[in-house]
Design a protein around this motif. Structure first.
Motif, short mmCIF file in Angstrom:
data_model
loop_
_atom_site.label_atom_id
_atom_site.label_comp_id
_atom_site.label_asym_id
_atom_site.label_seq_id
_atom_site.Cartn_x
_atom_site.Cartn_y
_atom_site.Cartn_z
N GLU A 27 -0.85 -40.83 109.08
CA GLU A 27 0.04 -42.00 109.08
C GLU A 27 1.43 -41.61 108.59
N TYR A 28 1.47 -40.85 107.53
CA TYR A 28 2.73 -40.38 106.96
C TYR A 28 3.50 -39.53 107.99
N ARG A 88 5.14 -41.57 110.65
CA ARG A 88 6.35 -42.21 110.13
C ARG A 88 7.50 -41.21 110.05
#
Length: 295
Positions: free
Chosen positions: A209-210, A213
């Motif tokens: 997820e990081y 982003r």
């Protein structure tokens, strides 16, 4: 053997020119270094029964002292001519002892020098935040790594993503961010591929997820890995048979139609794993994409 005393096991010396009497002395010397017996170390280190193999002798003692974290012994040997070789640096890396690294640094060691196959020490500490910060604060370059075909005596090469890859595979987003703040270049890495390839399943999803982003492409090629290439990140998760990561990747835009190295497909790879949930997810995704294309 007394409790708490280290015993150094030796067969024959790694230096074939050492005579049997000197090999016995080498064994006694290593024992003294490992157990912190300064009086014995001082006597043996300055004796002449190890000539002409003095350098090997001192380095052997230094290795034992670092393995067993005998800081005064290591300092004494370095002051009497022991040298810091890659194997000695590797022993320090395995020991994860900051005072040992500080001692090596005081004696001319370069934190960016290779410890094995052209790989500097930094990537070994992606799960040890204190030592990672220490190395970065002392000039470790997060963009150095091994060459594509490393040899035992290889030197590090620039523009490598190996440390970021290690962090993506095993560390936290906070550690990854720390490396980026110290100049690590995301574009050098295959970070999302390595997060997907990790043996963790759901535990790597926060990292993935990081990375999304941060702008990583969920369908990026891994062609930069050369003969180690597999395909996009989805292929790495499928190959591990990891249901949660496969589900997450497909839900976040991974394209199950993309081909990997040698024309490999996501479905073929899923079928090779034999993991029913993974096979079903890939089939369902392909069917859904096909239905949309026909609409």
């Amino acid at each position: 053997m007394q409790p708490g005393r280290a015993t150094i096991q030796h067969g024959t010396s790694s230096n074939p020119s050492i005579e049997p009497t000197t090999a016995a002395s080498l064994h006694a010397f290593a024992e003294a270094c490992a157990n912190g017996n300064m009086d014995t170390v001082a006597i043996l280190a300055t004796g002449d029964d190890h000539y002409p193999n003095t350098q090997h002798y001192l380095n052997h003692g230094l290795l034992a002292s670092i393995i067993h974290k005998q800081l005064p012994i290591a300092r004494f040997l370095l002051s009497h001519g022991a040298t810091i070789t890659p194997s000695i640096a590797m022993a320090a890396v395995r020991g994860e002892c900051t005072p040992i690294f500080e001692l090596l640094l005081e004696n001319g060691w370069d934190v960016n020098s290779p410890v094995t196959g052209g790989q500097p020490a930094l990537s070994a500490f992606v799960k040890n935040e204190a030592l990672l910060k220490w190395f970065l604060d002392h000039g470790a370059d997060p963009n150095l790594g091994p060459p594509p075909s490393p040899q035992p005596d290889s030197a590090p090469v620039p523009d490598s993503g190996s440390t970021l890859d290690c962090a993506a595979s095993a560390a936290t987003p906070a550690i990854f961010d720390l490396l980026l703040r110290h100049g690590a270049k995301l574009e050098n890495s295959q970070a999302l591929h390595m997060a997907a390839a990790s043996q963790e399943d759901a535990g790597r999803i926060p990292m993935m997820e990081y990375l999304l982003r941060k702008g990583c492409d969920i369908n990026a090629s891994d062609g930069a890995r050369g003969f180690q290439a597999v395909g996009p990140p989805l292929f790495y998760a499928i190959r591990q048979g990891q249901v949660q990561k496969v589900r997450w990747l497909l839900a976040h835009g991974a394209d199950a139609r993309v081909e990997g190295r040698g024309g490999a497909t996501a479905l073929r790879m899923a079928e090779q794993t034999g993991v029913g949930d993974v096979i079903a997810m890939v089939k369902e995704t392909l069917e859904r994409v096909g239905d949309r294309a026909q609409a």
